[in-house]
Design a protein around this motif. Structure first.
Motif, PDB file in Angstrom:
ATOM      1  N   ASN A  24       0.860  -1.274  -0.222  1.00  0.00           N
ATOM      2  CA  ASN A  24       0.130   0.007  -0.055  1.00  0.00           C
ATOM      3  C   ASN A  24       0.886   1.268   0.029  1.00  0.00           C
ATOM      4  O   ASN A  24       1.910   1.298   0.595  1.00  0.00           O
ATOM      5  CB  ASN A  24      -1.064  -0.006   1.043  1.00  0.00           C
ATOM      6  CG  ASN A  24      -0.297   0.316   2.598  1.00  0.00           C
ATOM      7  OD1 ASN A  24       0.918   0.257   2.502  1.00  0.00           O
ATOM      8  ND2 ASN A  24      -1.124   0.962   3.357  1.00  0.00           N
ATOM      9  N   ASP A  52      -3.034   5.781   0.633  1.00  0.00           N
ATOM     10  CA  ASP A  52      -4.526   5.288   0.696  1.00  0.00           C
ATOM     11  C   ASP A  52      -4.672   4.522  -0.588  1.00  0.00           C
ATOM     12  O   ASP A  52      -5.953   4.570  -0.909  1.00  0.00           O
ATOM     13  CB  ASP A  52      -5.324   6.723   0.683  1.00  0.00           C
ATOM     14  CG  ASP A  52      -4.920   7.599  -0.548  1.00  0.00           C
ATOM     15  OD1 ASP A  52      -4.027   7.320  -1.277  1.00  0.00           O
ATOM     16  OD2 ASP A  52      -5.697   8.447  -0.637  1.00  0.00           O
ATOM     17  N   TYR A 109      -3.974   0.645  -2.405  1.00  0.00           N
ATOM     18  CA  TYR A 109      -3.453  -0.829  -2.202  1.00  0.00           C
ATOM     19  C   TYR A 109      -3.229  -1.226  -3.606  1.00  0.00           C
ATOM     20  O   TYR A 109      -4.289  -1.248  -4.422  1.00  0.00           O
ATOM     21  CB  TYR A 109      -4.475  -1.497  -1.271  1.00  0.00           C
ATOM     22  CG  TYR A 109      -4.635  -1.097   0.078  1.00  0.00           C
ATOM     23  CD1 TYR A 109      -4.013  -1.882   0.886  1.00  0.00           C
ATOM     24  CD2 TYR A 109      -5.141   0.010   0.616  1.00  0.00           C
ATOM     25  CE1 TYR A 109      -3.827  -1.502   2.433  1.00  0.00           C
ATOM     26  CE2 TYR A 109      -5.025   0.492   1.947  1.00  0.00           C
ATOM     27  CZ  TYR A 109      -4.456  -0.461   2.728  1.00  0.00           C
ATOM     28  OH  TYR A 109      -4.446   0.031   4.198  1.00  0.00           O
ATOM     29  N   GLU A 118      -8.257   2.800  -0.558  1.00  0.00           N
ATOM     30  CA  GLU A 118      -8.521   2.392   0.793  1.00  0.00           C
ATOM     31  C   GLU A 118      -9.777   2.354   1.143  1.00  0.00           C
ATOM     32  O   GLU A 118     -10.300   1.611   1.906  1.00  0.00           O
ATOM     33  CB  GLU A 118      -7.605   3.134   1.983  1.00  0.00           C
ATOM     34  CG  GLU A 118      -7.781   2.722   3.248  1.00  0.00           C
ATOM     35  CD  GLU A 118      -6.984   3.825   4.246  1.00  0.00           C
ATOM     36  OE1 GLU A 118      -6.462   3.181   5.415  1.00  0.00           O
ATOM     37  OE2 GLU A 118      -6.603   4.718   3.973  1.00  0.00           O
ATOM     38  N   THR A 119     -10.863   3.289   0.769  1.00  0.00           N
ATOM     39  CA  THR A 119     -12.156   3.344   1.062  1.00  0.00           C
ATOM     40  C   THR A 119     -12.911   2.109   0.620  1.00  0.00           C
ATOM     41  O   THR A 119     -13.950   1.832   1.065  1.00  0.00           O
ATOM     42  CB  THR A 119     -12.751   4.804   0.409  1.00  0.00           C
ATOM     43  OG1 THR A 119     -12.475   4.709  -0.929  1.00  0.00           O
ATOM     44  CG2 THR A 119     -12.312   5.953   1.137  1.00  0.00           C
ATOM     45  N   GLN A 120     -12.152   1.562  -0.438  1.00  0.00           N
ATOM     46  CA  GLN A 120     -13.154   0.523  -1.070  1.00  0.00           C
ATOM     47  C   GLN A 120     -12.931  -1.016  -0.113  1.00  0.00           C
ATOM     48  O   GLN A 120     -13.608  -1.765  -0.268  1.00  0.00           O
ATOM     49  CB  GLN A 120     -12.616   0.108  -2.396  1.00  0.00           C
ATOM     50  CG  GLN A 120     -13.620  -0.819  -3.189  1.00  0.00           C
ATOM     51  CD  GLN A 120     -13.357  -0.893  -4.854  1.00  0.00           C
ATOM     52  OE1 GLN A 120     -12.298  -0.075  -5.222  1.00  0.00           O
ATOM     53  NE2 GLN A 120     -14.106  -1.569  -5.525  1.00  0.00           N
ATOM     54  N   LYS A 148     -12.176  -1.137   3.120  1.00  0.00           N
ATOM     55  CA  LYS A 148     -11.925  -0.598   4.954  1.00  0.00           C
ATOM     56  C   LYS A 148     -11.571  -1.952   5.803  1.00  0.00           C
ATOM     57  O   LYS A 148     -10.798  -1.687   6.464  1.00  0.00           O
ATOM     58  CB  LYS A 148     -13.110   0.327   5.147  1.00  0.00           C
ATOM     59  CG  LYS A 148     -13.312   1.741   4.415  1.00  0.00           C
ATOM     60  CD  LYS A 148     -14.501   2.291   4.923  1.00  0.00           C
ATOM     61  CE  LYS A 148     -14.503   3.546   4.142  1.00  0.00           C
ATOM     62  NZ  LYS A 148     -16.005   4.349   4.964  1.00  0.00           N
ATOM     63  N   TRP A 149     -12.485  -2.895   5.580  1.00  0.00           N
ATOM     64  CA  TRP A 149     -12.419  -4.017   6.517  1.00  0.00           C
ATOM     65  C   TRP A 149     -11.400  -4.913   6.200  1.00  0.00           C
ATOM     66  O   TRP A 149     -10.643  -5.347   7.067  1.00  0.00           O
ATOM     67  CB  TRP A 149     -13.616  -4.609   6.537  1.00  0.00           C
ATOM     68  CG  TRP A 149     -13.986  -5.836   7.454  1.00  0.00           C
ATOM     69  CD1 TRP A 149     -13.766  -7.130   7.042  1.00  0.00           C
ATOM     70  CD2 TRP A 149     -13.832  -5.956   8.923  1.00  0.00           C
ATOM     71  NE1 TRP A 149     -13.708  -8.046   8.150  1.00  0.00           N
ATOM     72  CE2 TRP A 149     -13.674  -7.323   9.252  1.00  0.00           C
ATOM     73  CE3 TRP A 149     -13.783  -4.841   9.795  1.00  0.00           C
ATOM     74  CZ2 TRP A 149     -13.788  -7.634  10.569  1.00  0.00           C
ATOM     75  CZ3 TRP A 149     -13.541  -5.252  11.283  1.00  0.00           C
ATOM     76  CH2 TRP A 149     -13.680  -6.672  11.733  1.00  0.00           C
ATOM     77  N   LYS A 174      -8.572  -4.536   4.643  1.00  0.00           N
ATOM     78  CA  LYS A 174      -6.973  -4.075   4.913  1.00  0.00           C
ATOM     79  C   LYS A 174      -6.522  -4.428   6.408  1.00  0.00           C
ATOM     80  O   LYS A 174      -5.340  -4.649   6.479  1.00  0.00           O
ATOM     81  CB  LYS A 174      -6.944  -2.475   4.708  1.00  0.00           C
ATOM     82  CG  LYS A 174      -7.661  -1.812   5.919  1.00  0.00           C
ATOM     83  CD  LYS A 174      -7.608  -0.181   5.707  1.00  0.00           C
ATOM     84  CE  LYS A 174      -8.111   0.418   7.042  1.00  0.00           C
ATOM     85  NZ  LYS A 174      -7.972   1.925   6.838  1.00  0.00           N
ATOM     86  N   ASN A 175      -7.523  -4.884   7.148  1.00  0.00           N
ATOM     87  CA  ASN A 175      -7.233  -5.030   8.503  1.00  0.00           C
ATOM     88  C   ASN A 175      -6.478  -6.485   8.821  1.00  0.00           C
ATOM     89  O   ASN A 175      -5.749  -6.667   9.536  1.00  0.00           O
ATOM     90  CB  ASN A 175      -8.102  -4.988   9.610  1.00  0.00           C
ATOM     91  CG  ASN A 175      -8.810  -3.645   9.775  1.00  0.00           C
ATOM     92  OD1 ASN A 175      -8.358  -2.706   9.932  1.00  0.00           O
ATOM     93  ND2 ASN A 175     -10.024  -3.617   9.579  1.00  0.00           N
ATOM     94  N   THR A 197     -15.131  -5.412  -5.003  1.00  0.00           N
ATOM     95  CA  THR A 197     -14.479  -5.953  -3.612  1.00  0.00           C
ATOM     96  C   THR A 197     -13.396  -7.114  -3.682  1.00  0.00           C
ATOM     97  O   THR A 197     -13.005  -7.429  -4.793  1.00  0.00           O
ATOM     98  CB  THR A 197     -15.689  -6.546  -2.691  1.00  0.00           C
ATOM     99  OG1 THR A 197     -15.248  -6.492  -1.310  1.00  0.00           O
ATOM    100  CG2 THR A 197     -16.171  -8.058  -3.075  1.00  0.00           C
ATOM    101  N   TYR A 241      -4.263  -3.904  13.391  1.00  0.00           N
ATOM    102  CA  TYR A 241      -5.686  -4.222  13.931  1.00  0.00           C
ATOM    103  C   TYR A 241      -5.757  -4.448  15.207  1.00  0.00           C
ATOM    104  O   TYR A 241      -4.542  -5.278  15.692  1.00  0.00           O
ATOM    105  CB  TYR A 241      -6.197  -5.359  13.229  1.00  0.00           C
ATOM    106  CG  TYR A 241      -7.744  -5.598  13.522  1.00  0.00           C
ATOM    107  CD1 TYR A 241      -8.823  -4.890  13.116  1.00  0.00           C
ATOM    108  CD2 TYR A 241      -7.930  -6.697  13.988  1.00  0.00           C
ATOM    109  CE1 TYR A 241     -10.093  -5.246  13.476  1.00  0.00           C
ATOM    110  CE2 TYR A 241      -9.200  -7.218  14.422  1.00  0.00           C
ATOM    111  CZ  TYR A 241     -10.368  -6.232  14.102  1.00  0.00           C
ATOM    112  OH  TYR A 241     -11.605  -6.436  14.428  1.00  0.00           O
TER     113      TYR A 241
END
Length: 183
Positions: free
Chosen positions: A75, A78, A80, A95-97, A99-100, A102-103, A122, A156
């Motif tokens: 990354n 912002d 990836y 990053e907004t696409q 969000k979950w 990336k953790n 996704t 995370y």
């Protein structure tokens, strides 16, 4: 185009201009009128809705979704970057696409990129991943019932049993972000 009576769980249809995946469906006959009650997930926004579609005389557009195996590279702030390991084609996702997701992403990890007509919807990651604890309070020997906060190598944070310490590799559920077991 297929009849609403032919819908199955997992089908992706175009409904009100949106791509929706059928989660549940039920055929209903009420007062000699048939319809299909469906619960579906919008693949662009992630929201779920329930609606009733008319019976056999109604048609919906069936959409074919591509799932491509790709490797997460890195990354850069912002953005990836993922690469198709067969064609070496790279794509960048904001990053907004993711969000979950990336953790739970580590460099070099294989994922499935879900797309429709060149639009990336996704990233599908495995249900469970192995990650290293990078920060937590010291382990307490003999206590297997308590919980404490821990930070993983991806940044995370989650609750883990108190007997775990820094540097240990654990299995984490990517569905709800909880500790599963030691690796």
């Amino acid at each position: 185009m297929i009849s609403t009576n032919e819908l199955k769980n997992g089908n992706v249809i175009e409904y009100d201009g949106q791509l929706c995946q059928i989660i549940e469906f039920q055929h209903v006959l009420q007062n000699k009128v048939s319809y299909v009650r469906v619960k579906m997930k919008n693949l662009r926004t992630g929201t779920t809705t329930e609606t009733a579609l008319k019976g056999s005389e109604s048609k919906v557009k069936l959409c074919f979704i591509d799932r491509t195996d790709m490797q997460y590279l890195y990354n850069s702030g912002d953005t990836y970057t993922f690469m198709d390991t067969e064609t070496y084609e790279q794509i960048e996702l904001p990053e907004t696409q993711i969000k979950w997701e990336k953790n739970f992403l580590l460099e070099g990890q294989m994922v499935k990129i879900v797309s429709y007509e060149s639009e990336v919807l996704t990233v599908n990651i495995p249900d469970k991943v192995e990650l290293v604890i990078t920060e937590t309070s010291p382990a307490i020997k003999g206590d297997a019932t308590g919980r404490k906060k821990a930070t993983l190598e991806t940044g995370y944070e989650l609750n883990v049993p108190v007997f775990l310490s820094e540097g240990e590799k654990i299995v984490v559920s990517t569905i709800d972000g909880t500790y599963v077991s030691r690796a």
